[in-house]
Design a protein around this motif. Structure first.
Motif, PDB file in Angstrom:
ATOM      1  N   ALA A   3     -14.038  23.452 -28.219  1.00  0.00           N
ATOM      2  CA  ALA A   3     -14.585  22.900 -29.465  1.00  0.00           C
ATOM      3  C   ALA A   3     -14.808  21.399 -29.361  1.00  0.00           C
ATOM      4  O   ALA A   3     -15.819  20.867 -29.820  1.00  0.00           O
ATOM      5  N   ALA A   4     -13.859  20.727 -28.710  1.00  0.00           N
ATOM      6  CA  ALA A   4     -13.976  19.274 -28.595  1.00  0.00           C
ATOM      7  C   ALA A   4     -15.164  18.887 -27.713  1.00  0.00           C
ATOM      8  O   ALA A   4     -15.919  17.957 -28.019  1.00  0.00           O
ATOM      9  N   ALA A   7     -18.371  19.510 -29.643  1.00  0.00           N
ATOM     10  CA  ALA A   7     -18.616  18.478 -30.657  1.00  0.00           C
ATOM     11  C   ALA A   7     -19.089  17.191 -29.999  1.00  0.00           C
ATOM     12  O   ALA A   7     -19.997  16.526 -30.487  1.00  0.00           O
ATOM     13  N   VAL A  79      -7.038  12.957 -40.947  1.00  0.00           N
ATOM     14  CA  VAL A  79      -6.719  14.347 -40.609  1.00  0.00           C
ATOM     15  C   VAL A  79      -6.221  14.490 -39.165  1.00  0.00           C
ATOM     16  O   VAL A  79      -5.170  15.111 -38.927  1.00  0.00           O
ATOM     17  N   ALA A  83      -2.585  15.785 -37.975  1.00  0.00           N
ATOM     18  CA  ALA A  83      -2.563  16.982 -37.127  1.00  0.00           C
ATOM     19  C   ALA A  83      -1.786  16.742 -35.840  1.00  0.00           C
ATOM     20  O   ALA A  83      -1.139  17.658 -35.327  1.00  0.00           O
ATOM     21  N   CYS A  84      -1.844  15.532 -35.327  1.00  0.00           N
ATOM     22  CA  CYS A  84      -1.145  15.232 -34.062  1.00  0.00           C
ATOM     23  C   CYS A  84       0.359  15.033 -34.269  1.00  0.00           C
ATOM     24  O   CYS A  84       1.096  14.935 -33.291  1.00  0.00           O
ATOM     25  N   ARG A  93      -3.675  12.027 -26.861  1.00  0.00           N
ATOM     26  CA  ARG A  93      -4.904  12.810 -27.054  1.00  0.00           C
ATOM     27  C   ARG A  93      -6.137  11.925 -26.952  1.00  0.00           C
ATOM     28  O   ARG A  93      -7.140  12.306 -26.367  1.00  0.00           O
TER      29      ARG A  93
ATOM     30  N   GLU B 114     -17.578  24.707 -36.777  1.00  0.00           N
ATOM     31  CA  GLU B 114     -17.309  23.845 -35.603  1.00  0.00           C
ATOM     32  C   GLU B 114     -16.318  22.743 -35.955  1.00  0.00           C
ATOM     33  O   GLU B 114     -15.476  22.365 -35.134  1.00  0.00           O
ATOM     34  N   ARG B 117     -12.964  24.280 -35.873  1.00  0.00           N
ATOM     35  CA  ARG B 117     -12.568  24.529 -34.469  1.00  0.00           C
ATOM     36  C   ARG B 117     -12.103  23.239 -33.814  1.00  0.00           C
ATOM     37  O   ARG B 117     -11.115  23.217 -33.080  1.00  0.00           O
ATOM     38  N   LEU B 118     -12.845  22.157 -34.081  1.00  0.00           N
ATOM     39  CA  LEU B 118     -12.486  20.862 -33.485  1.00  0.00           C
ATOM     40  C   LEU B 118     -11.105  20.414 -33.960  1.00  0.00           C
ATOM     41  O   LEU B 118     -10.263  20.002 -33.152  1.00  0.00           O
ATOM     42  N   LEU B 119     -10.862  20.526 -35.259  1.00  0.00           N
ATOM     43  CA  LEU B 119      -9.560  20.105 -35.795  1.00  0.00           C
ATOM     44  C   LEU B 119      -8.452  21.060 -35.353  1.00  0.00           C
ATOM     45  O   LEU B 119      -7.319  20.634 -35.117  1.00  0.00           O
ATOM     46  N   SER B 121      -8.307  22.434 -32.541  1.00  0.00           N
ATOM     47  CA  SER B 121      -7.976  22.144 -31.136  1.00  0.00           C
ATOM     48  C   SER B 121      -6.872  21.091 -31.051  1.00  0.00           C
ATOM     49  O   SER B 121      -6.254  20.925 -30.002  1.00  0.00           O
ATOM     50  N   LEU B 122      -6.633  20.346 -32.137  1.00  0.00           N
ATOM     51  CA  LEU B 122      -5.545  19.368 -32.143  1.00  0.00           C
ATOM     52  C   LEU B 122      -4.212  20.016 -32.503  1.00  0.00           C
ATOM     53  O   LEU B 122      -3.166  19.395 -32.393  1.00  0.00           O
ATOM     54  N   ARG B 123      -4.276  21.257 -33.002  1.00  0.00           N
ATOM     55  CA  ARG B 123      -3.060  21.945 -33.398  1.00  0.00           C
ATOM     56  C   ARG B 123      -2.850  23.099 -32.431  1.00  0.00           C
ATOM     57  O   ARG B 123      -3.582  23.251 -31.462  1.00  0.00           O
ATOM     58  N   GLN B 163      -9.956  22.686 -44.238  1.00  0.00           N
ATOM     59  CA  GLN B 163      -9.199  22.219 -43.072  1.00  0.00           C
ATOM     60  C   GLN B 163      -7.732  21.959 -43.435  1.00  0.00           C
ATOM     61  O   GLN B 163      -6.852  22.061 -42.589  1.00  0.00           O
ATOM     62  N   GLU B 167      -4.105  25.958 -41.626  1.00  0.00           N
ATOM     63  CA  GLU B 167      -2.900  26.161 -40.810  1.00  0.00           C
ATOM     64  C   GLU B 167      -1.759  26.772 -41.627  1.00  0.00           C
ATOM     65  O   GLU B 167      -0.658  26.941 -41.128  1.00  0.00           O
TER      66      GLU B 167
END
Lengths: 236, 231
Positions: A3-4, A7, A79, A83-84, A93, B114, B117-119, B121-123, B163, B167
């Motif tokens: 996904a990254a 994007a 966000v 999230a991290c 990251r 998308e 999905r991108l966010l 990927s951080l979790r 978003q 989770e």
């Protein structure tokens, strides 16, 4: 494709355009150097070091910035930070994201002129060892560019400060490449070139210098990110 | 009991936390000064888990700053914050939190799916069906191919909420999440937040709309010049 990655490269027109621009610049170098009537060995060296028109700092750095701006900016927003979970993980990251972009830019720049080079210099000058060293050194150089952008963003809180710092880095590098006695200490593209055939000891020495610079920038960003409050421009 | 909790996973952990008298959110003497101006003064309050809590007050009274402090986005100068039994440490965010707090700045050329999905990927541990479900819950179509920058303000707010809930976090921190929505959109979001409360999540919701807060919240806190009182 993750996904990254999707994007970054498929959904960021500026990054895609900058990659194409970098490829065109490298192809342009090929055309510029061809009619100069220089000895083959000189041209070969110039190609290999990518510095013949001394435009690395002035063209490659600005063009590559478009690939770094979006991901670096994303990691400075609320966000992804939450999230991290921790600021240190956020910086890891972000650094990984910068490294990934640098590796792709470097691969493009290494591969773009290869067909012309292989036609003109079919001798085994461009060995896999050379290509790997060249790719790694350019990756380090672009990593420094991305981390400089990131560090200044976190130090000042504004993205343009990072962009300006990276551009100054490019000008510094340009001076090292084209002005006698300029751009000292040598910390940019000027030391990222790999000789043909590669001098592994010298390359390792130069790589260490770039790694130390990248490490210092990553540490500076980490120190800043721990202290920074995440606010809107209005609140600042 | 703690060992049982470890064996049974997140659902059992949430149930376990709900039984603890000190679980939930507790702020003790929290203060924050920004550029010489005190934005939070000695804020002390407790929110039990599994409720919807409203924050209201005039602009600049400290609502958003409190949400930022709870999310770990700003450091506090004094006091302490405990979230679900854990002290919030400097440089850390709550272990399970979904937020809608500016600046959001999602990827402008990505579609809604998308973006998630991108966010994600951080979790960790997010599945494609979780993302689709989150979009559907807020009234967005997972197959919509429009980019985020082509979304209306209301659609953006729905995506922001998607978003935050994707989770299934224990804590939701929402800063005016319905300000650009029409009445139907507001009703949909209220329904989603009530479902989250039923699931056991704690929702902290800042808004200027007292009617909305009255209809939605279990308790409310009024902010005035950095101080807070219940009501």
């Amino acid at each position: 494709m993750s996904a990254a990655m999707c994007a970054r490269w498929l959904r960021t027109p500026s990054a895609t355009a900058s990659l194409v621009a970098l490829m065109l610049v490298r192809a342009g170098q090929t055309l510029v150097l061809s009619p100069q009537g220089l000895p083959d060995q000189h041209i070969c060296w110039a190609y290999a070091r990518l510095n013949a028109p001394a435009m690395a700092g002035l063209v490659y750095v600005p063009a590559s910035l478009a690939c770094f701006v979006q991901p670096v900016r994303l990691f400075s927003r609320t966000v992804p930070i939450v999230a991290c979970k921790t600021r240190s993980r956020l910086m890891l990251r972000c650094t990984a994201s910068v490294l990934q972009a640098a590796a792709i830019i470097s691969a493009v720049l290494t591969a773009a002129p290869l067909p012309a080079l292989l036609v003109r210099f079919p001798a085994p000058a461009f060995t896999p060892t050379y290509l790997l060293c060249s790719w790694a050194m350019q990756t380090l150089f672009f990593t420094v560019v991305g981390l400089l952008l990131n560090a200044l963003l976190w130090a000042t809180g504004v993205l343009p400060a990072g962009v300006i710092a990276a551009l100054i880095y490019g000008v510094w590098d340009f001076m090292a490449l084209s002005v006698p006695g300029g751009g000292v200490p040598l910390v940019g593209w000027v030391i990222a070139g790999v000789d043909v055939p590669p001098d592994l000891a010298a390359t390792a020495h130069d790589a260490l210098r770039l790694v130390l610079l990248a490490g210092a920038l990553a540490s500076a960003a980490f120190a800043c990110v721990r202290r920074r409050d995440i606010l809107t421009n209005r609140e600042v | 009991m703690v060992q049982q909790n470890k064996r049974k996973g997140p659902a059992a952990k949430r149930a376990f936390e709900a039984q603890q008298p000190n679980a939930g959110i507790t702020l003790s003497g929290v203060a924050k000064t920004l550029r010489g101006r005190t934005v939070l003064r000695d804020v002390t309050l407790h929110m039990a888990p599994g409720g919807i809590y409203g924050l209201h007050g005039p602009n600049g009274s400290g609502k958003t700053m409190l949400l930022r402090a709870l999310a770990g986005l700003v450091s506090i100068d004094a006091g302490s914050i405990d979230i679900l039994g854990e002290r919030l440490r400097p440089d850390h965010s709550p272990s399970s939190a979904g937020i809608v707090i500016e600046p959001m700045a999602l990827w402008p050329d990505c579609t809604g799916m998308e973006t998630l999905r991108l966010l994600a990927s951080l979790r960790r541990g997010m599945r494609e069906c979780d993302l689709e479900r989150a979009l559907e819950r807020v009234g967005l179509d997972p197959r919509d191919q429009r980019a985020y920058r082509r979304y209306s303000l209301g659609m953006r707010q729905r995506l922001h909420l998607a978003q935050a809930i994707m989770e299934r976090p224990s804590l939701l921190l929402l800063d005016e999440p319905t300000s650009a929505l029409d009445p139907a959109g507001r009703a949909l979001v209220h329904g989603v937040l009530r479902e989250e409360r039923e699931r056991g999540a704690t929702v902290v919701f800042a808004s200027h709309d007292r009617e909305e807060l009255d209809a939605l919240c279990d308790r409310q806190f009024a902010f005035d010049n950095g101080t807070v009182r219940e009501g």
